[in-house]
Design a protein around this motif. Structure first.
Motif, PDB file in Angstrom:
ATOM      1  N   ASP A  46      61.293 -32.447  92.731  1.00  0.00           N
ATOM      2  CA  ASP A  46      61.454 -30.895  92.304  1.00  0.00           C
ATOM      3  C   ASP A  46      60.412 -30.741  91.310  1.00  0.00           C
ATOM      4  OD1 ASP A  46      63.764 -30.425  93.493  1.00  0.00           O
ATOM      5  OD2 ASP A  46      65.035 -31.233  91.899  1.00  0.00           O
ATOM      6  N   ARG A 153      67.881 -25.425 108.744  1.00  0.00           N
ATOM      7  CA  ARG A 153      68.089 -24.194 107.945  1.00  0.00           C
ATOM      8  C   ARG A 153      69.777 -23.769 107.966  1.00  0.00           C
ATOM      9  NH1 ARG A 153      63.787 -26.198 106.329  1.00  0.00           N
ATOM     10  NH2 ARG A 153      62.009 -24.752 105.550  1.00  0.00           N
ATOM     11  N   ARG A 260      59.525 -18.939  98.058  1.00  0.00           N
ATOM     12  CA  ARG A 260      60.838 -19.796  98.229  1.00  0.00           C
ATOM     13  C   ARG A 260      61.435 -20.224  96.779  1.00  0.00           C
ATOM     14  NH1 ARG A 260      60.226 -24.740 102.102  1.00  0.00           N
ATOM     15  NH2 ARG A 260      59.206 -25.321 100.214  1.00  0.00           N
ATOM     16  N   GLN A 261      60.291 -21.232  96.183  1.00  0.00           N
ATOM     17  CA  GLN A 261      61.018 -21.959  94.980  1.00  0.00           C
ATOM     18  C   GLN A 261      61.449 -20.836  94.060  1.00  0.00           C
ATOM     19  OE1 GLN A 261      61.084 -25.429  95.139  1.00  0.00           O
ATOM     20  NE2 GLN A 261      62.318 -25.020  93.174  1.00  0.00           N
ATOM     21  N   PHE A 264      64.972 -20.223  94.767  1.00  0.00           N
ATOM     22  CA  PHE A 264      65.592 -21.584  94.742  1.00  0.00           C
ATOM     23  C   PHE A 264      66.136 -21.672  93.135  1.00  0.00           C
ATOM     24  CE2 PHE A 264      64.713 -24.340  98.622  1.00  0.00           C
ATOM     25  CZ  PHE A 264      65.277 -23.503  99.550  1.00  0.00           C
ATOM     26  N   ASP A 265      65.124 -21.480  92.332  1.00  0.00           N
ATOM     27  CA  ASP A 265      65.415 -21.726  90.789  1.00  0.00           C
ATOM     28  C   ASP A 265      66.285 -20.548  90.436  1.00  0.00           C
ATOM     29  OD1 ASP A 265      63.570 -23.903  90.929  1.00  0.00           O
ATOM     30  OD2 ASP A 265      61.789 -22.453  90.073  1.00  0.00           O
ATOM     31  N   GLY A 277      68.427 -21.743 103.183  1.00  0.00           N
ATOM     32  CA  GLY A 277      67.849 -22.829 102.424  1.00  0.00           C
ATOM     33  C   GLY A 277      67.975 -23.905 103.455  1.00  0.00           C
ATOM     34  N   THR A 280      67.421 -29.705 100.801  1.00  0.00           N
ATOM     35  CA  THR A 280      67.035 -30.289  99.397  1.00  0.00           C
ATOM     36  C   THR A 280      67.622 -29.295  98.201  1.00  0.00           C
ATOM     37  OG1 THR A 280      64.869 -29.208  99.353  1.00  0.00           O
ATOM     38  CG2 THR A 280      65.072 -31.516  99.929  1.00  0.00           C
ATOM     39  N   LEU A 281      67.828 -27.804  98.565  1.00  0.00           N
ATOM     40  CA  LEU A 281      68.498 -26.973  97.763  1.00  0.00           C
ATOM     41  C   LEU A 281      69.754 -27.255  97.359  1.00  0.00           C
ATOM     42  CD1 LEU A 281      68.542 -24.041  96.333  1.00  0.00           C
ATOM     43  CD2 LEU A 281      69.360 -23.237  98.475  1.00  0.00           C
ATOM     44  N   GLN A 284      69.612 -29.353  94.157  1.00  0.00           N
ATOM     45  CA  GLN A 284      68.983 -28.353  92.863  1.00  0.00           C
ATOM     46  C   GLN A 284      70.282 -27.883  92.693  1.00  0.00           C
ATOM     47  OE1 GLN A 284      65.607 -26.472  93.383  1.00  0.00           O
ATOM     48  NE2 GLN A 284      65.700 -25.011  91.844  1.00  0.00           N
ATOM     49  N   ALA A 285      71.148 -27.071  93.349  1.00  0.00           N
ATOM     50  CA  ALA A 285      72.186 -26.460  93.055  1.00  0.00           C
ATOM     51  C   ALA A 285      73.394 -27.379  92.342  1.00  0.00           C
ATOM     52  CB  ALA A 285      72.767 -25.743  94.326  1.00  0.00           C
TER      53      ALA A 285
END
Length: 430
Positions: A46, A153, A260-261, A264-265, A277, A280-281, A284-285
């Motif tokens: 990340d 996806r 995209r990022q 995602f953030d 997504g 790897t999302l 992060q989640a």
């Protein structure tokens, strides 16, 4: 519309074969004696996080050097924002790395700069790759690209925001109409971004392809010819323009300016109701303690019959004559334990049969099984086309205009089709 399907699971009976060394490589590719391999790889960590890929590659290089004391490995790990450009600059300057792990290979292969996979790896190692992914690494029926990792996806949605909007958190939308209905409810509940649509330069080709597939279209037809301006594709972008963007359901920022990022953030901050997504999302989640669900991508009239897959690639450049040493290192990297170590730490999907079987049986990877289930019907970028690099760049520049106010999808997609045909005619085909 029929399209070429690049990825499918197939049992080869070669589980664990990737642990073999490359001692059976073809001759004439350079001696391993006293060699220092230059390796440039992409960072899967990340941005600003502590899970960067440098430590993995450094550890892999040191363990390899213990087994091969005559081969040193000099590793450089760069962000995805710069790694492809850095390798391209090195090639242009006449100082290519021996091994690159980047996003595309076809242009280098077409210019005769790469070893073929047959020159690098013994047959058992080659046979462990998922067969159709190996095919996607071909240019003119010769494989040059080694698939490194893959992903598919799914639709991600925030369960807490669904509940706040009066939606059932266990019933994600399955069709475009249901997605629009859910987005309207989320907007009414003051969700900042009901549906995240990243058509900015970072993710535009991927988001575009997901929507084309869900609308019954795609980038190419079954004969591998570009069909960017097909009626199905035009209808898909007209729906996006009118039913999502024009209805104010994608947030305040224009999709053409949305990466995209950034989404995602925002999803990690609880500001996005739904978005497409990759695996790897989930990491992060989870770190942000977002309660989320995943589902098959909604299609025009029900769940989409296929989804988009992405593969990143490894390749070995011929210029320095280090093919034998490079082959040994690549075979070592694709040992089932080492390959699985990498993909599992980043919630990515394996590219070998042996590692895929391990992931499916690994109880700690249950969240990834839904992504694995997508592999048999996943469709990939036409990466074997040398023209794809320039076509993809044009999609990044132009596709966001198709959903802007007063945008004309037919004109935008028609211009992209002209670019694709021109590149094909100029010799940029497969």
């Amino acid at each position: 519309m029929q399209r070429r399907r690049f990825l499918g699971l197939a049992a080869t009976g070669m589980a664990g074969a990737a642990g073999l060394t490359a001692s059976a490589c073809s001759g004439g590719t350079g001696s391993g004696d006293g060699v220092t391999l230059k390796l440039v790889a992409a960072d899967y960590g990340d941005p600003g996080g502590d899970n960067g890929s440098q430590a993995y590659w450094d550890g892999l290089a040191r363990s390899f050097e213990k087994q091969h004391p005559d081969i040193a490995v000099d590793v450089s790990v760069l962000s995805w924002n710069e790694v492809d450009k850095k390798v391209a600059a090195m090639v242009a300057d006449g100082t290519p790395p021996d091994i690159a792990q980047i996003g595309s290979y076809a242009d280098y292969a077409a210019r005769g700069r790469l070893y073929s996979v047959g020159e690098l790896l013994p047959i058992p190692v080659q046979a462990d790759y998922l067969p159709s992914l190996a095919e996607a690494g071909e240019v003119n029926r010769m494989q040059y690209g080694l698939p490194f990792v893959s992903s598919t996806r799914l639709l991600f949605y925030n369960k807490a925001l669904f509940a706040r909007a009066g939606l059932d958190p266990e019933e994600p939308p399955g069709s475009w109409a249901e997605l629009r209905k859910a987005a309207r409810a989320l907007k009414a509940a003051d969700v900042r971004i009901p549906y995240g649509l990243p058509l900015g330069p970072e993710e535009a080709p991927a988001e575009t392809m997901m929507w084309l597939l869900s609308g019954g279209g795609g980038y190419t037809d079954n004969g591998d010819s570009y069909v960017l301006d097909s009626p199905e594709n035009i209808a898909t972008f007209e729906w996006l323009r009118d039913s999502l963007v024009g209805a104010g359901l994608t947030g305040d920022a224009a999709p053409a300016d949305t990466n995209r990022q950034d989404l995602f953030d925002a999803f990690g901050r609880g500001e996005v109701g739904m978005l497409n997504g990759h695996p790897t999302l989930m990491q992060q989640a989870d770190r942000k303690h977002v309660e989320y669900g995943t589902a098959v991508l909604p299609g025009k009239n029900g769940p989409a019959s296929s989804t988009m897959g992405v593969a990143d690639w490894a390749m070995a450049f011929k210029q320095n004559g280090h093919g034998e040493a490079a082959g040994k290192f690549l075979a070592y990297a694709f040992d089932v334990d080492r390959h699985y170590d990498f993909v599992s730490r980043y919630d990515l999907l394996p590219v070998t049969t042996s590692a895929s079987a391990r992931m499916r049986s690994d109880g700690s990877q249950k969240k990834l099984r839904k992504f694995l289930d997508q592999l048999p019907r996943a469709e990939f970028y036409p990466v074997g086309k040398v023209s794809w690099g320039k076509v993809s760049a044009e999609i990044k520049r132009k596709i966001g205009r198709a959903v802007a106010e007063n945008g004309e999808p037919a004109n935008v997609l028609g211009a992209l089709q002209q670019t694709a045909e021109a590149e094909e005619s100029a010799g940029g085909g497969r």
